[in-house]
Design a protein around this motif. Sequence first.
Motif, short mmCIF file in Angstrom:
data_model
loop_
_atom_site.label_atom_id
_atom_site.label_comp_id
_atom_site.label_asym_id
_atom_site.label_seq_id
_atom_site.Cartn_x
_atom_site.Cartn_y
_atom_site.Cartn_z
N GLU A 134 0.76 -1.12 -0.13
CA GLU A 134 0.23 -0.19 0.25
C GLU A 134 0.62 1.15 0.12
O GLU A 134 0.33 2.28 -0.73
N TRP A 135 1.88 0.87 0.80
CA TRP A 135 2.77 2.16 0.38
C TRP A 135 3.67 3.09 -0.58
O TRP A 135 3.06 4.07 -0.88
N LEU A 136 3.81 1.54 -1.04
CA LEU A 136 4.28 1.75 -2.97
C LEU A 136 3.72 2.27 -3.67
O LEU A 136 3.64 3.14 -4.06
N SER A 137 2.30 1.81 -3.81
CA SER A 137 1.67 2.40 -4.64
C SER A 137 1.26 3.56 -4.18
O SER A 137 0.67 4.48 -5.13
N ALA A 138 0.79 3.94 -2.89
CA ALA A 138 0.39 5.58 -2.88
C ALA A 138 1.63 6.41 -3.23
O ALA A 138 1.46 7.49 -3.86
#
Length: 156
Positions: A134-138
């Motif tokens: 989720e962090w990388l997606s954001a």
Amino acid sequence: MMDEAIVEAVRGCAGAGGLPAPATPGAVTEAEEIIGFPLPPLLRRLYLEVANGGFGPAEGILGVRGGACQGAWNDLAEIYQDGPDPSGQIPAGLVPVYDWGCTIWSLVDFRDPAGPMWCTHQGHHWPQGINLAEWLSATIEGALTVKGILDTEPAC
């Protein structure tokens, strides 16, 4: 984004020539031995298949030996040993991967294969409520900022 979509998005950046070559298996194993925990599977896959760091926000996350560095830090194992937390209060297994500046770091929890994200700032550390994917997606979507990171800090 699912793991495969993240890998493909980072691979697109690597194909444009902006990222280091993938890590060697030996460098990944060395980092895991020094840290004492295995890399979360998504991070391991990105390092071995796509790029040895340099992806994520701005100049990107740290790599393992031979990969992307950040400021005075050369790799994950080095920063884990020396750490941005001189108080020694950050629990074992929380590995700094990105320096936002002003002593604000994003950390990945290597104790959990999903790689929950944490933050540390001014001697405090707290969970972000998101995992590495989720962090990388954001960051890929441009939706993750240092203000958003600090907004997750619990009130003391």
